[in-house]
Motif scaffolding. Sequence first.
Motif, PDB file in Angstrom:
ATOM      1  N   VAL A   1      15.626  21.479  35.459  1.00 38.23           N
ATOM      2  CA  VAL A   1      14.648  22.412  34.897  1.00 38.23           C
ATOM      3  C   VAL A   1      14.003  21.861  33.635  1.00 38.23           C
ATOM      4  CG1 VAL A   1      14.262  24.740  33.997  1.00 38.23           C
ATOM      5  CG2 VAL A   1      15.882  24.387  35.881  1.00 38.23           C
ATOM      6  N   MET A   2      14.814  21.397  32.712  1.00 36.61           N
ATOM      7  CA  MET A   2      14.289  20.947  31.422  1.00 36.61           C
ATOM      8  C   MET A   2      13.552  19.612  31.502  1.00 36.61           C
ATOM      9  SD  MET A   2      14.926  23.589  29.769  1.00 36.61           S
ATOM     10  CE  MET A   2      14.283  23.082  28.187  1.00 36.61           C
ATOM     11  N   THR A   3      13.590  18.958  32.654  1.00 31.18           N
ATOM     12  CA  THR A   3      12.837  17.711  32.819  1.00 31.18           C
ATOM     13  C   THR A   3      11.461  17.946  33.444  1.00 31.18           C
ATOM     14  OG1 THR A   3      13.777  17.240  35.011  1.00 31.18           O
ATOM     15  CG2 THR A   3      14.971  16.382  33.082  1.00 31.18           C
ATOM     16  N   ILE A   4      11.166  19.169  33.822  1.00 30.50           N
ATOM     17  CA  ILE A   4       9.841  19.478  34.373  1.00 30.50           C
ATOM     18  C   ILE A   4       8.845  19.509  33.217  1.00 30.50           C
ATOM     19  CG2 ILE A   4       8.448  21.186  35.619  1.00 30.50           C
ATOM     20  CD1 ILE A   4      11.076  22.162  36.934  1.00 30.50           C
ATOM     21  N   PRO A   5       7.760  18.769  33.343  1.00 32.14           N
ATOM     22  CA  PRO A   5       6.781  18.734  32.249  1.00 32.14           C
ATOM     23  C   PRO A   5       6.243  20.123  31.897  1.00 32.14           C
ATOM     24  CG  PRO A   5       6.302  17.026  33.870  1.00 32.14           C
ATOM     25  CD  PRO A   5       7.381  17.897  34.453  1.00 32.14           C
ATOM     26  N   LYS A   6       6.062  20.333  30.606  1.00 27.89           N
ATOM     27  CA  LYS A   6       5.452  21.524  30.025  1.00 27.89           C
ATOM     28  C   LYS A   6       6.287  22.801  30.154  1.00 27.89           C
ATOM     29  CE  LYS A   6       0.902  19.599  30.039  1.00 27.89           C
ATOM     30  NZ  LYS A   6      -0.497  19.768  30.246  1.00 27.89           N
ATOM     31  N   VAL A   7       7.596  22.670  30.354  1.00 26.85           N
ATOM     32  CA  VAL A   7       8.479  23.827  30.248  1.00 26.85           C
ATOM     33  C   VAL A   7       8.712  24.030  28.762  1.00 26.85           C
ATOM     34  CG1 VAL A   7      10.811  24.710  30.634  1.00 26.85           C
ATOM     35  CG2 VAL A   7       9.570  23.603  32.497  1.00 26.85           C
ATOM     36  N   ALA A   8       8.254  25.147  28.241  1.00 25.86           N
ATOM     37  CA  ALA A   8       8.359  25.409  26.807  1.00 25.86           C
ATOM     38  C   ALA A   8       9.694  26.045  26.431  1.00 25.86           C
ATOM     39  CB  ALA A   8       7.215  26.311  26.349  1.00 25.86           C
ATOM     40  N   ARG A   9      10.126  27.005  27.262  1.00 21.62           N
ATOM     41  CA  ARG A   9      11.336  27.724  26.907  1.00 21.62           C
ATOM     42  C   ARG A   9      12.011  28.280  28.147  1.00 21.62           C
ATOM     43  NH1 ARG A   9      12.015  32.934  23.041  1.00 21.62           N
ATOM     44  NH2 ARG A   9      10.197  33.608  24.188  1.00 21.62           N
ATOM     45  N   VAL A  10      13.340  28.237  28.137  1.00 19.79           N
ATOM     46  CA  VAL A  10      14.145  28.820  29.208  1.00 19.79           C
ATOM     47  C   VAL A  10      15.193  29.702  28.551  1.00 19.79           C
ATOM     48  CG1 VAL A  10      15.729  28.394  31.116  1.00 19.79           C
ATOM     49  CG2 VAL A  10      13.816  26.829  30.727  1.00 19.79           C
ATOM     50  N   THR A  11      15.245  30.944  28.977  1.00 17.00           N
ATOM     51  CA  THR A  11      16.282  31.857  28.518  1.00 17.00           C
ATOM     52  C   THR A  11      17.172  32.161  29.710  1.00 17.00           C
ATOM     53  OG1 THR A  11      14.784  32.848  26.908  1.00 17.00           O
ATOM     54  CG2 THR A  11      16.759  34.117  27.482  1.00 17.00           C
ATOM     55  N   SER A  12      18.468  31.958  29.544  1.00 17.19           N
ATOM     56  CA  SER A  12      19.422  32.187  30.626  1.00 17.19           C
ATOM     57  C   SER A  12      20.146  33.504  30.406  1.00 17.19           C
ATOM     58  CB  SER A  12      20.449  31.049  30.670  1.00 17.19           C
ATOM     59  OG  SER A  12      19.815  29.810  30.835  1.00 17.19           O
ATOM     60  N   ARG A  13      20.244  34.254  31.457  1.00 11.40           N
ATOM     61  CA  ARG A  13      20.977  35.524  31.404  1.00 11.40           C
ATOM     62  C   ARG A  13      22.035  35.507  32.503  1.00 11.40           C
ATOM     63  NH1 ARG A  13      18.409  38.209  27.613  1.00 11.40           N
ATOM     64  NH2 ARG A  13      16.149  38.120  27.481  1.00 11.40           N
ATOM     65  N   PHE A  14      23.241  35.903  32.126  1.00 12.28           N
ATOM     66  CA  PHE A  14      24.362  35.888  33.057  1.00 12.28           C
ATOM     67  C   PHE A  14      24.720  37.318  33.434  1.00 12.28           C
ATOM     68  CE2 PHE A  14      24.478  32.217  30.337  1.00 12.28           C
ATOM     69  CZ  PHE A  14      24.629  31.175  31.232  1.00 12.28           C
ATOM     70  N   THR A  15      24.903  37.548  34.703  1.00 10.95           N
ATOM     71  CA  THR A  15      25.219  38.881  35.194  1.00 10.95           C
ATOM     72  C   THR A  15      26.654  39.256  34.850  1.00 10.95           C
ATOM     73  OG1 THR A  15      23.680  38.591  37.017  1.00 10.95           O
ATOM     74  CG2 THR A  15      25.336  40.317  37.269  1.00 10.95           C
ATOM     75  N   MET A  16      26.822  40.428  34.271  1.00 10.41           N
ATOM     76  CA  MET A  16      28.159  40.930  33.995  1.00 10.41           C
ATOM     77  C   MET A  16      28.732  41.577  35.263  1.00 10.41           C
ATOM     78  SD  MET A  16      29.412  43.910  31.346  1.00 10.41           S
ATOM     79  CE  MET A  16      28.550  43.189  29.966  1.00 10.41           C
ATOM     80  N   LYS A  17      27.882  42.364  35.946  1.00 10.01           N
ATOM     81  CA  LYS A  17      28.339  43.088  37.127  1.00 10.01           C
ATOM     82  C   LYS A  17      27.127  43.454  37.969  1.00 10.01           C
ATOM     83  CE  LYS A  17      30.858  47.352  38.258  1.00 10.01           C
ATOM     84  NZ  LYS A  17      31.495  48.538  37.650  1.00 10.01           N
ATOM     85  N   THR A  18      27.202  43.199  39.264  1.00  9.81           N
ATOM     86  CA  THR A  18      26.118  43.589  40.167  1.00  9.81           C
ATOM     87  C   THR A  18      26.415  44.992  40.675  1.00  9.81           C
ATOM     88  OG1 THR A  18      25.720  41.308  40.821  1.00  9.81           O
ATOM     89  CG2 THR A  18      24.886  43.022  42.286  1.00  9.81           C
ATOM     90  N   LEU A  19      25.508  45.914  40.397  1.00 12.10           N
ATOM     91  CA  LEU A  19      25.721  47.305  40.761  1.00 12.10           C
ATOM     92  C   LEU A  19      25.068  47.670  42.091  1.00 12.10           C
ATOM     93  CD1 LEU A  19      25.122  48.705  37.210  1.00 12.10           C
ATOM     94  CD2 LEU A  19      27.313  48.344  38.352  1.00 12.10           C
ATOM     95  N   LYS A  20      23.961  46.999  42.412  1.00 11.76           N
ATOM     96  CA  LYS A  20      23.292  47.245  43.685  1.00 11.76           C
ATOM     97  C   LYS A  20      22.498  46.004  44.050  1.00 11.76           C
ATOM     98  CE  LYS A  20      20.067  50.284  46.072  1.00 11.76           C
ATOM     99  NZ  LYS A  20      19.239  51.495  45.965  1.00 11.76           N
ATOM    100  N   GLN A  21      22.643  45.594  45.304  1.00 13.45           N
ATOM    101  CA  GLN A  21      21.895  44.441  45.793  1.00 13.45           C
ATOM    102  C   GLN A  21      21.552  44.705  47.250  1.00 13.45           C
ATOM    103  OE1 GLN A  21      23.673  40.696  44.898  1.00 13.45           O
ATOM    104  NE2 GLN A  21      22.300  39.561  46.215  1.00 13.45           N
ATOM    105  N   LEU A  22      20.298  44.572  47.581  1.00 14.87           N
ATOM    106  CA  LEU A  22      19.858  44.902  48.936  1.00 14.87           C
ATOM    107  C   LEU A  22      19.981  43.760  49.919  1.00 14.87           C
ATOM    108  CD1 LEU A  22      16.745  47.091  48.092  1.00 14.87           C
ATOM    109  CD2 LEU A  22      19.066  47.813  48.637  1.00 14.87           C
ATOM    110  N   ASP A  23      20.018  42.534  49.455  1.00 16.54           N
ATOM    111  CA  ASP A  23      20.104  41.454  50.434  1.00 16.54           C
ATOM    112  C   ASP A  23      21.469  40.896  50.573  1.00 16.54           C
ATOM    113  OD1 ASP A  23      20.168  40.119  47.987  1.00 16.54           O
ATOM    114  OD2 ASP A  23      18.373  38.959  48.353  1.00 16.54           O
TER     115      ASP A  23
END
Length: 146
Positions: free
Chosen positions: A124-146
Amino acid sequence: MDKLDRAIIAELERDGRLTNVELAGRVGLTPGPCLRRVQRLESDGVIRGYRAVTDPAHLGRSFEVLLEVTLEAQDARTVEHFETTMAGFSVVRELRRLFGAPDYFVRVAVADLDAYETFLSRHVMTIPKVARVTSRFTMKTLKQLD
């Protein structure tokens, strides 16, 4: 679409492996008319396909990360390169271009934190012109349709 079409769709969303006879019985039709309705829903593009829902843990993809990605530029070349590159990674399970900020939402599924760090830093960070990446980690999945 009428009430029967919606019932057919609901049943197939619950179990896409139903036989036509089982499906017909569940929605109150005989097999012939039920099959014709399913075929019409498919040809009209309402039903786009069928797939297996898998267990991520068995496939080494139990660690899921949600990324917010912002690009430095929005020109066609930058956008196309980013989208093509990201869509080509098997660990990218979902890629959405957004209105406003951030520019993209990306759902990534890997084996663990180390695998994610490797993917982020080497890809990801080697792709040109990526300015910022924010990572979010799931604590708990409450509903998922797929």
